[in-house]
Design a protein around this motif. Structure first.
Motif, PDB file in Angstrom:
ATOM      1  N   UNK A   1       0.877  -1.162   0.000  1.00 31.81           N
ATOM      2  CA  UNK A   1       0.000   0.000   0.000  1.00 31.81           C
ATOM      3  C   UNK A   1       0.916   1.213   0.000  1.00 31.81           C
ATOM      4  N   UNK A   2       0.723   2.081  -0.996  1.00 28.75           N
ATOM      5  CA  UNK A   2       1.634   3.210  -1.178  1.00 28.75           C
ATOM      6  C   UNK A   2       0.829   4.468  -1.514  1.00 28.75           C
ATOM      7  N   UNK A   3       1.251   5.621  -0.963  1.00 26.43           N
ATOM      8  CA  UNK A   3       0.556   6.868  -1.278  1.00 26.43           C
ATOM      9  C   UNK A   3       1.002   7.410  -2.639  1.00 26.43           C
ATOM     10  N   UNK A   4       0.031   7.740  -3.480  1.00 29.50           N
ATOM     11  CA  UNK A   4       0.334   8.366  -4.769  1.00 29.50           C
ATOM     12  C   UNK A   4      -0.433   9.678  -4.851  1.00 29.50           C
ATOM     13  N   UNK A   5      -0.140  10.446  -5.874  1.00 33.37           N
ATOM     14  CA  UNK A   5      -0.829  11.729  -6.040  1.00 33.37           C
ATOM     15  C   UNK A   5      -2.317  11.546  -6.324  1.00 33.37           C
ATOM     16  N   UNK A   6      -2.732  10.339  -6.691  1.00 34.12           N
ATOM     17  CA  UNK A   6      -4.148  10.059  -6.946  1.00 34.12           C
ATOM     18  C   UNK A   6      -4.811   9.311  -5.792  1.00 34.12           C
TER      19      UNK A   6
ATOM     20  N   UNK B   1      -1.518  -5.354 -12.864  1.00 33.68           N
ATOM     21  CA  UNK B   1      -1.188  -4.880 -14.208  1.00 33.68           C
ATOM     22  C   UNK B   1      -0.058  -3.858 -14.143  1.00 33.68           C
ATOM     23  N   UNK B   2       0.667  -3.714 -15.228  1.00 37.99           N
ATOM     24  CA  UNK B   2       1.783  -2.767 -15.261  1.00 37.99           C
ATOM     25  C   UNK B   2       1.247  -1.344 -15.137  1.00 37.99           C
ATOM     26  N   UNK B   3       2.022  -0.512 -14.482  1.00 40.50           N
ATOM     27  CA  UNK B   3       1.640   0.891 -14.337  1.00 40.50           C
ATOM     28  C   UNK B   3       2.819   1.703 -13.849  1.00 40.50           C
ATOM     29  N   UNK B   4       2.678   3.009 -13.979  1.00 41.84           N
ATOM     30  CA  UNK B   4       3.606   3.979 -13.389  1.00 41.84           C
ATOM     31  C   UNK B   4       2.742   5.013 -12.683  1.00 41.84           C
ATOM     32  N   UNK B   5       3.110   5.352 -11.446  1.00 40.29           N
ATOM     33  CA  UNK B   5       2.363   6.348 -10.688  1.00 40.29           C
ATOM     34  C   UNK B   5       3.341   7.247  -9.936  1.00 40.29           C
ATOM     35  N   UNK B   6       2.933   8.472  -9.715  1.00 35.96           N
ATOM     36  CA  UNK B   6       3.746   9.435  -8.972  1.00 35.96           C
ATOM     37  C   UNK B   6       3.493   9.261  -7.480  1.00 35.96           C
ATOM     38  N   UNK B   7       4.582   9.144  -6.724  1.00 33.78           N
ATOM     39  CA  UNK B   7       4.488   8.970  -5.272  1.00 33.78           C
ATOM     40  C   UNK B   7       4.227  10.298  -4.588  1.00 33.78           C
ATOM     41  N   UNK B   8       3.603  10.197  -3.430  1.00 31.13           N
ATOM     42  CA  UNK B   8       3.355  11.353  -2.587  1.00 31.13           C
ATOM     43  C   UNK B   8       3.932  11.065  -1.206  1.00 31.13           C
ATOM     44  N   UNK B   9       4.299  12.094  -0.508  1.00 32.80           N
ATOM     45  CA  UNK B   9       4.789  11.960   0.860  1.00 32.80           C
ATOM     46  C   UNK B   9       3.799  11.138   1.672  1.00 32.80           C
TER      47      UNK B   9
ATOM     48  N   UNK C   1       8.675  10.747  -5.789  1.00 29.73           N
ATOM     49  CA  UNK C   1       9.273   9.825  -6.734  1.00 29.73           C
ATOM     50  C   UNK C   1       8.207   9.121  -7.538  1.00 29.73           C
ATOM     51  N   UNK C   2       8.539   7.921  -7.983  1.00 29.06           N
ATOM     52  CA  UNK C   2       7.627   7.149  -8.823  1.00 29.06           C
ATOM     53  C   UNK C   2       7.639   5.682  -8.420  1.00 29.06           C
ATOM     54  N   UNK C   3       6.511   5.006  -8.642  1.00 28.49           N
ATOM     55  CA  UNK C   3       6.419   3.564  -8.502  1.00 28.49           C
ATOM     56  C   UNK C   3       6.156   3.024  -9.904  1.00 28.49           C
ATOM     57  N   UNK C   4       6.802   1.919 -10.196  1.00 30.24           N
ATOM     58  CA  UNK C   4       6.628   1.275 -11.495  1.00 30.24           C
ATOM     59  C   UNK C   4       6.364  -0.206 -11.251  1.00 30.24           C
ATOM     60  N   UNK C   5       5.196  -0.670 -11.693  1.00 28.59           N
ATOM     61  CA  UNK C   5       4.850  -2.081 -11.586  1.00 28.59           C
ATOM     62  C   UNK C   5       5.184  -2.717 -12.928  1.00 28.59           C
ATOM     63  N   UNK C   6       6.070  -3.718 -12.874  1.00 28.62           N
ATOM     64  CA  UNK C   6       6.524  -4.392 -14.081  1.00 28.62           C
ATOM     65  C   UNK C   6       5.898  -5.786 -14.166  1.00 28.62           C
ATOM     66  N   UNK C   7       6.072  -6.413 -15.273  1.00 38.32           N
ATOM     67  CA  UNK C   7       5.627  -7.801 -15.403  1.00 38.32           C
ATOM     68  C   UNK C   7       6.468  -8.674 -14.475  1.00 38.32           C
ATOM     69  N   UNK C   8       6.051  -9.891 -14.281  1.00 33.25           N
ATOM     70  CA  UNK C   8       6.764 -10.873 -13.455  1.00 33.25           C
ATOM     71  C   UNK C   8       6.813 -10.476 -11.981  1.00 33.25           C
ATOM     72  N   UNK C   9       5.797  -9.739 -11.506  1.00 30.95           N
ATOM     73  CA  UNK C   9       5.694  -9.390 -10.080  1.00 30.95           C
ATOM     74  C   UNK C   9       6.892  -8.618  -9.545  1.00 30.95           C
ATOM     75  N   UNK C  10       7.388  -7.681 -10.335  1.00 34.19           N
ATOM     76  CA  UNK C  10       8.469  -6.802  -9.896  1.00 34.19           C
ATOM     77  C   UNK C  10       7.901  -5.391  -9.750  1.00 34.19           C
ATOM     78  N   UNK C  11       8.171  -4.787  -8.590  1.00 36.71           N
ATOM     79  CA  UNK C  11       7.695  -3.431  -8.315  1.00 36.71           C
ATOM     80  C   UNK C  11       8.899  -2.585  -7.931  1.00 36.71           C
TER      81      UNK C  11
END
Length: 140
Positions: free
Chosen positions: A21-26, A36-44, A64-74
């Motif tokens: 569970x991570x805070x993002x700007x959304x 699913x793969x995604x990129x999101x902007x992190x928030x404090x 910063x940013x979080x990036x969810x990749x294939x093969x269960x890599x975040x």
């Protein structure tokens, strides 16, 4: 899932993570295996990693940013992280009080104001996290 935390100062990996569970700007984002793969902007805010053995790791995360990749890599690419259990309440309180003194000084320009507000928000967040962890330790 494999979680990679990347900052200018360190790179850490955690395996066997079953939920993030991570805070993002959304808003808060929960990431589960096979997300699913995604990129999101992190928030404090506070990020929580739940491991397969039910251990919970709380981490203070900054911009910063979080990036969810294939093969269960975040991947988390951020300017800084702090492990909340490592925050010392007394030193965080002292840093917060010092920042309050600096913030009360006259503001010269808009850039100085933005920088002061950013640092003040960060120190206030660190203090909240240190107090939260300190109170959890008292009730264990």
């Amino acid at each position: 899932m494999l979680v990679k935390l990347i900052t200018p100062q360190l790179s850490r990996e955690f395996d066997n993570v079953v939920s993030i569970v991570v805070p993002t700007t959304l808003g808060d984002l929960q990431i589960l295996p096979a997300h699913s793969t995604l990129i999101a902007e992190l928030e404090l805010g506070e990020m929580e990693l739940l491991f397969s053995d039910n251990k919970l790791q709380s981490i203070a995360i900054y911009v910063g940013f979080v990036r969810v990749l294939e093969d269960n890599i975040v991947e988390f690419i951020t300017d800084d992280i702090e492990f909340i259990e490592e925050l010392d309440l007394n030193s965080v309180q002292a840093a917060y009080e010092e920042e309050e003194k600096i913030a009360s000084e006259p503001i010269i320009d808009e850039e100085s104001y933005i920088q002061k507000v950013s640092i003040a928000n960060r120190e206030a967040f660190r203090l909240r996290m240190a107090k939260k962890h300190h109170s959890k330790k008292q009730y264990r």
